[in-house]
Design a protein around this motif. Structure first.
Motif, PDB file in Angstrom:
ATOM      1  N   LEU A 170      26.649  92.243 110.631  1.00 31.75           N
ATOM      2  CA  LEU A 170      26.406  93.307 111.905  1.00 31.75           C
ATOM      3  C   LEU A 170      26.478  94.443 111.199  1.00 31.75           C
ATOM      4  O   LEU A 170      26.216  95.101 112.143  1.00 31.75           O
ATOM      5  CB  LEU A 170      28.609  92.941 112.007  1.00 31.75           C
ATOM      6  N   HIS A 171      26.327  94.823 110.344  1.00 34.54           N
ATOM      7  CA  HIS A 171      26.231  96.124 109.258  1.00 34.54           C
ATOM      8  C   HIS A 171      25.310  95.962 108.736  1.00 34.54           C
ATOM      9  O   HIS A 171      26.346  96.538 106.937  1.00 34.54           O
ATOM     10  CB  HIS A 171      27.419  96.987 109.101  1.00 34.54           C
ATOM     11  N   PRO A 172      24.210  95.534 108.182  1.00 34.81           N
ATOM     12  CA  PRO A 172      23.533  95.320 107.608  1.00 34.81           C
ATOM     13  C   PRO A 172      23.463  96.602 106.483  1.00 34.81           C
ATOM     14  O   PRO A 172      22.977  97.596 107.765  1.00 34.81           O
ATOM     15  CB  PRO A 172      22.656  94.577 107.583  1.00 34.81           C
ATOM     16  N   VAL A 173      23.119  96.545 105.156  1.00 35.01           N
ATOM     17  CA  VAL A 173      22.737  97.920 104.621  1.00 35.01           C
ATOM     18  C   VAL A 173      21.308  97.951 104.882  1.00 35.01           C
ATOM     19  O   VAL A 173      20.591  99.004 105.044  1.00 35.01           O
ATOM     20  CB  VAL A 173      22.250  97.759 103.159  1.00 35.01           C
ATOM     21  N   ALA A 174      20.674  97.387 105.024  1.00 34.74           N
ATOM     22  CA  ALA A 174      19.461  97.278 104.925  1.00 34.74           C
ATOM     23  C   ALA A 174      18.317  96.966 106.271  1.00 34.74           C
ATOM     24  O   ALA A 174      19.402  95.333 106.557  1.00 34.74           O
ATOM     25  CB  ALA A 174      17.806  96.289 103.974  1.00 34.74           C
ATOM     26  N   VAL A 175      18.422  97.677 107.583  1.00 29.52           N
ATOM     27  CA  VAL A 175      17.701  97.056 108.368  1.00 29.52           C
ATOM     28  C   VAL A 175      17.107  95.590 108.855  1.00 29.52           C
ATOM     29  O   VAL A 175      16.424  95.782 109.468  1.00 29.52           O
ATOM     30  CB  VAL A 175      16.797  98.917 109.282  1.00 29.52           C
ATOM     31  N   SER A 176      15.878  95.907 107.764  1.00 26.25           N
ATOM     32  CA  SER A 176      15.062  94.581 107.461  1.00 26.25           C
ATOM     33  C   SER A 176      14.600  94.151 106.177  1.00 26.25           C
ATOM     34  O   SER A 176      15.106  95.062 105.384  1.00 26.25           O
ATOM     35  CB  SER A 176      13.781  95.550 107.835  1.00 26.25           C
ATOM     36  N   LEU A 177      13.690  92.909 105.822  1.00 23.88           N
ATOM     37  CA  LEU A 177      13.436  92.886 104.834  1.00 23.88           C
ATOM     38  C   LEU A 177      11.921  92.573 105.032  1.00 23.88           C
ATOM     39  O   LEU A 177      11.735  92.146 105.982  1.00 23.88           O
ATOM     40  CB  LEU A 177      14.084  91.264 104.858  1.00 23.88           C
ATOM     41  N   GLN A 178      10.755  93.087 103.948  1.00 26.76           N
ATOM     42  CA  GLN A 178       9.699  93.231 104.576  1.00 26.76           C
ATOM     43  C   GLN A 178       9.186  92.361 102.961  1.00 26.76           C
ATOM     44  O   GLN A 178       9.360  92.280 101.567  1.00 26.76           O
ATOM     45  CB  GLN A 178       9.165  94.480 104.268  1.00 26.76           C
ATOM     46  N   ARG A 179       7.928  92.034 103.596  1.00 23.79           N
ATOM     47  CA  ARG A 179       6.655  91.427 102.462  1.00 23.79           C
ATOM     48  C   ARG A 179       5.655  91.366 102.521  1.00 23.79           C
ATOM     49  O   ARG A 179       4.825  92.005 103.846  1.00 23.79           O
ATOM     50  CB  ARG A 179       7.339  89.510 102.482  1.00 23.79           C
ATOM     51  N   TYR A 180       4.521  91.659 101.777  1.00 21.83           N
ATOM     52  CA  TYR A 180       3.302  91.930 101.612  1.00 21.83           C
ATOM     53  C   TYR A 180       2.312  90.618 102.028  1.00 21.83           C
ATOM     54  O   TYR A 180       3.005  90.033 100.362  1.00 21.83           O
ATOM     55  CB  TYR A 180       2.155  92.818 101.248  1.00 21.83           C
ATOM     56  N   ILE A 181       2.119  88.925 102.125  1.00 19.07           N
ATOM     57  CA  ILE A 181       2.737  88.425 102.501  1.00 19.07           C
ATOM     58  C   ILE A 181       1.073  87.987 101.489  1.00 19.07           C
ATOM     59  O   ILE A 181       0.429  88.887 101.176  1.00 19.07           O
ATOM     60  CB  ILE A 181       2.405  87.273 103.620  1.00 19.07           C
ATOM     61  N   ALA A 182       0.847  86.712 100.686  1.00 14.28           N
ATOM     62  CA  ALA A 182       0.218  86.411  99.956  1.00 14.28           C
ATOM     63  C   ALA A 182      -0.951  85.812 100.391  1.00 14.28           C
ATOM     64  O   ALA A 182      -2.298  85.618  99.427  1.00 14.28           O
ATOM     65  CB  ALA A 182       0.718  85.938  98.410  1.00 14.28           C
ATOM     66  N   GLU A 183      -0.035  84.795 101.646  1.00 10.75           N
ATOM     67  CA  GLU A 183      -1.438  83.516 102.579  1.00 10.75           C
ATOM     68  C   GLU A 183      -1.201  84.133 103.690  1.00 10.75           C
ATOM     69  O   GLU A 183      -0.536  84.806 103.982  1.00 10.75           O
ATOM     70  CB  GLU A 183      -1.869  82.747 101.281  1.00 10.75           C
ATOM     71  N   ASP A 184      -2.064  83.543 103.925  1.00  9.83           N
ATOM     72  CA  ASP A 184      -2.185  83.739 105.406  1.00  9.83           C
ATOM     73  C   ASP A 184      -1.366  82.747 105.859  1.00  9.83           C
ATOM     74  O   ASP A 184      -1.033  81.931 105.461  1.00  9.83           O
ATOM     75  CB  ASP A 184      -4.075  83.268 105.902  1.00  9.83           C
ATOM     76  N   ILE A 185      -0.816  82.600 107.229  1.00  8.77           N
ATOM     77  CA  ILE A 185       0.081  81.747 107.715  1.00  8.77           C
ATOM     78  C   ILE A 185       0.142  81.999 109.200  1.00  8.77           C
ATOM     79  O   ILE A 185      -0.795  82.981 110.092  1.00  8.77           O
ATOM     80  CB  ILE A 185       1.560  82.384 107.637  1.00  8.77           C
ATOM     81  N   ILE A 186       0.697  81.498 110.122  1.00  8.60           N
ATOM     82  CA  ILE A 186       1.180  80.731 111.542  1.00  8.60           C
ATOM     83  C   ILE A 186       2.652  81.300 111.504  1.00  8.60           C
ATOM     84  O   ILE A 186       3.241  80.498 111.120  1.00  8.60           O
ATOM     85  CB  ILE A 186       0.610  80.228 111.821  1.00  8.60           C
ATOM     86  N   ILE A 187       2.610  81.993 112.731  1.00  6.54           N
ATOM     87  CA  ILE A 187       4.558  82.132 112.551  1.00  6.54           C
ATOM     88  C   ILE A 187       4.665  82.310 114.843  1.00  6.54           C
ATOM     89  O   ILE A 187       2.808  83.340 115.227  1.00  6.54           O
ATOM     90  CB  ILE A 187       5.209  83.828 112.664  1.00  6.54           C
ATOM     91  N   GLN A 188       4.732  82.184 114.969  1.00  9.24           N
ATOM     92  CA  GLN A 188       4.889  81.949 116.577  1.00  9.24           C
ATOM     93  C   GLN A 188       4.051  81.753 116.947  1.00  9.24           C
ATOM     94  O   GLN A 188       2.858  82.208 118.304  1.00  9.24           O
ATOM     95  CB  GLN A 188       5.451  83.084 117.581  1.00  9.24           C
ATOM     96  N   ASN A 189       3.125  81.140 115.868  1.00  8.10           N
ATOM     97  CA  ASN A 189       1.920  80.310 116.806  1.00  8.10           C
ATOM     98  C   ASN A 189       0.263  81.223 116.734  1.00  8.10           C
ATOM     99  O   ASN A 189      -0.834  81.352 117.507  1.00  8.10           O
ATOM    100  CB  ASN A 189       1.607  80.106 118.328  1.00  8.10           C
ATOM    101  N   TYR A 190       0.525  82.605 115.794  1.00  8.50           N
ATOM    102  CA  TYR A 190      -0.220  83.592 115.901  1.00  8.50           C
ATOM    103  C   TYR A 190      -0.269  83.590 114.522  1.00  8.50           C
ATOM    104  O   TYR A 190      -0.170  83.237 114.102  1.00  8.50           O
ATOM    105  CB  TYR A 190       0.843  85.266 115.386  1.00  8.50           C
ATOM    106  N   HIS A 191      -1.846  83.387 113.986  1.00  5.60           N
ATOM    107  CA  HIS A 191      -2.551  83.570 112.956  1.00  5.60           C
ATOM    108  C   HIS A 191      -2.108  85.202 112.376  1.00  5.60           C
ATOM    109  O   HIS A 191      -2.592  86.232 112.574  1.00  5.60           O
ATOM    110  CB  HIS A 191      -4.008  83.778 112.981  1.00  5.60           C
ATOM    111  N   ILE A 192      -1.620  85.548 110.919  1.00  7.83           N
ATOM    112  CA  ILE A 192      -1.321  86.443 110.175  1.00  7.83           C
ATOM    113  C   ILE A 192      -2.265  85.880 108.516  1.00  7.83           C
ATOM    114  O   ILE A 192      -1.299  85.279 108.390  1.00  7.83           O
ATOM    115  CB  ILE A 192      -0.398  86.569 109.883  1.00  7.83           C
ATOM    116  N   PRO A 193      -3.448  87.492 108.766  1.00 12.30           N
ATOM    117  CA  PRO A 193      -3.852  87.585 107.527  1.00 12.30           C
ATOM    118  C   PRO A 193      -2.457  87.796 106.425  1.00 12.30           C
ATOM    119  O   PRO A 193      -1.946  88.415 106.563  1.00 12.30           O
ATOM    120  CB  PRO A 193      -4.757  88.145 107.742  1.00 12.30           C
ATOM    121  N   ALA A 194      -3.373  87.433 104.858  1.00 17.31           N
ATOM    122  CA  ALA A 194      -2.882  87.582 103.461  1.00 17.31           C
ATOM    123  C   ALA A 194      -2.831  89.155 103.748  1.00 17.31           C
ATOM    124  O   ALA A 194      -3.813  89.693 104.133  1.00 17.31           O
ATOM    125  CB  ALA A 194      -3.781  87.350 102.649  1.00 17.31           C
TER     126      ALA A 194
END
Ligand code: HEM
Ligand code: 2DC
Length: 469
Positions: free
Chosen positions: A344-368
């Motif tokens: 409920l009260h996270p220190v970090a509002v988000s976690l992030q990564r620069y992805i190392a490879e292409d992925i598909i999330i929610q049926n969208y293509h996201i480039p490396a």
């Protein structure tokens, strides 16, 4: 059929216009609420550009799993340019927090052994236990002095001192003496500098610090002063230990602390050690103290739950005959409470990564190479992810619900929080001592919201009353 990157919903075409709107919404302090709002508007994935900050945002645990599977061998977070600019400006080395690639990995592997591997816990626990006992003694004194058999206060300053004392005793194997009535003004200055450092970082997420520096902006100057104060104090502590170690003959009998262990190990350069120890010292104050403050706040709001936790601690104490390391294995509900606080009260509002490879999330293509953010604050409050998310319910972490990619307060994988073991032990030991000695109450039933100052903080003081159970 997979849809292209350019069709992901969201506002990502005009970074400058979006920055202007963001600023109008007081976004520098409302980032967590704006993210929540965006998920409501756009659904479980949206793309965004604010100023020069561009990202794809996700909220579902299953999507988080895809993200972390694509983080690669050298996981990389959002680069906080304010922090790297300061080090470049002052010619200081990056520590593990800011390093990347092979340099990060080789340092991190060595640090892991001294800071986060399960075997070092037995070294940390006695040190942290002593600080916990001193905190309790200090509260006892405050209650007695009040003449009213209770102490009503904003505990945040006391918790900052507790956290700095705890992390320092583990790093340096020595006490700073912050649980005493008169404390070293340098230590107080260090604490103040950390708060300013975080606060001045958030605008620089969107406006390049290099630009702010050239125009002589106040936020940049304040930021530099804050880091200067942090590095000066850490340098003093580090030099102290370094000098002692050189004078010492023979091997010490007791655990000498993380810094001395690293120096004796002789696998990292002194400059690398100094850089990471400074980051650990600075990272170890506001994070745990604020999480403990939120936990006390929730326990004050849920008196029955507080009694349940007190009973668990009493039973654990009896079963382990006071051996703290053993006790820590017998307090699942206390651990659940800390997870619930970070949900409920996270220190970090988000976690992030620069992805190392292409992925598909929610049926969208996201480039490396894309910066993908998991909205941790939004996920913790999503009814699709947590049953009745508005309820503070530590028992949900025992068995009843699935935990798959849901407990991410410290991040994930090899790049997760390096201070995690210290933080967890320190917070668990604190709660054990507090529950054994005091009842926490709060005055009126006012909800306290969060404000974003790089980390999430209570937007106004939390006033609590401590008395005897
Ligand atoms: C990184 C959370 C306490 C030092 C992180 C990250 C998170 C986090 C979310 C990023 C992880 C990722 O990207 O996967 C927390 C929380 C804390 C806490 C919730 C307490 C409640 C501490 C403490 C220390 C510390 C006590 C120091 C003793 C660090 C460092 C990193 C880090 C050095 C960077 C690690 C790397 O890049 O390899 N923390 N933290 N944190 N934290 Fe913590
Ligand atoms: C802040 O959009 C929001 O643990 C940004 O102990 C993205 C972002 C990037 C990095 C995160 C930061 C957020 C929040 C604070 C974190 C930081 C990485 C490490 C840091 C999570 C989510 C923290 C508090 C460290 C700080 C160490 C110290 C030396 C400054």
């Amino acid at each position: 059929i997979v849809r292209p990157f350019n069709e992901i919903p969201g506002l990502w075409k005009n970074g400058v216009a979006n920055l202007y709107n963001f600023w109008k919404l007081d976004g520098f302090r409302n980032l967590h609420r704006i993210m929540l709002q965006n998920f409501n508007t756009f659904g479980p994935i949206y793309r965004e550009k604010i100023g020069y900050y561009e990202s794809v945002n996700i909220i579902n645990p299953e999507d988080a799993a895809i993200l972390f599977k694509a983080e690669g061998h050298y996981p990389k977070r959002l680069k906080v340019e304010a922090w790297t600019s300061y080090r470049d400006f002052r010619n200081r080395k990056y520590g593990v927090l800011l390093k990347n690639g092979e340099d990060w990995r080789s340092n991190r592997v060595i640090l892991n052994k001294e800071v986060i591997s399960p075997k070092v816990l037995e070294n940390f626990v006695p040190l942290l236990d002593e600080v916990g006992e001193d905190f309790v003694a200090r509260v006892h004194k405050k209650i007695t002095r009040s003449g009213q058999n209770k102490w009503t206060t904003d505990l945040s300053q006391e918790l900052f001192k507790y956290a700095l004392e705890s992390v320092s005793s583990v790093l340096y194997g020595e006490r700073l003496g912050l649980m005493l009535d008169y404390i070293d003004p340098e230590a107080q200055h260090f604490i103040n500098c950390i708060t300013v450092m975080f606060k001045t970082t958030s605008p620089m997420l969107y406006i390049p610090p290099g630009l702010l520096r050239r125009i002589g902006a106040k936020v940049w100057r304040d930021h530099v002063d804050a880091w200067d104060g942090i590095f000066n104090q850490a340098d003093r502590c580090i030099h102290n230990i370094y000098r002692q170690l050189r004078q010492e003959t023979g091997t010490p009998k007791k655990y000498p602390g993380v810094l001395a262990s690293l120096l004796m190990l002789d696998k990292l350069s002194i400059e690398d050690i100094k850089a990471s120890i400074t980051e650990l010292m600075a990272g170890g104050v506001d994070t745990t103290s604020i999480t403990l403050l939120w936990t006390l706040y929730e326990l004050a709001r849920h008196p029955n739950l507080q009694e349940e936790l007190r009973a668990e601690v009493a039973a654990a104490r009896a079963e382990s005959q006071g051996d703290m390391l053993e006790m820590l294995k017998r307090i699942p509900l206390v651990k659940g409470a800390l997870k619930e606080t970070l949900r409920l009260h996270p220190v970090a509002v988000s976690l992030q990564r620069y992805i190392a490879e292409d992925i598909i999330i929610q049926n969208y293509h996201i480039p490396a190479g894309t910066l993908v953010q998991l909205g941790l604050y939004a996920m913790g409050r999503d009814p699709q992810v947590f049953f009745r998310p508005e309820h503070y319910q530590p028992s949900r972490w025992l068995r009843t619900e699935t935990h798959y990619f849901r407990s991410l307060g410290f991040g994930f994988g090899p790049r997760q929080c390096l201070g995690r073991r210290i933080a967890e032990a320190e917070m668990q030991i604190f709660l054990i001592h507090m529950l054994e000695n005091f009842r926490v109450e709060k005055q009126r039933n006012v909800e306290v919201q969060s404000t974003f100052e790089l980390i999430l903080l209570p937007e106004k003081p939390i006033i609590l009353t401590l008395n005897f159970p």
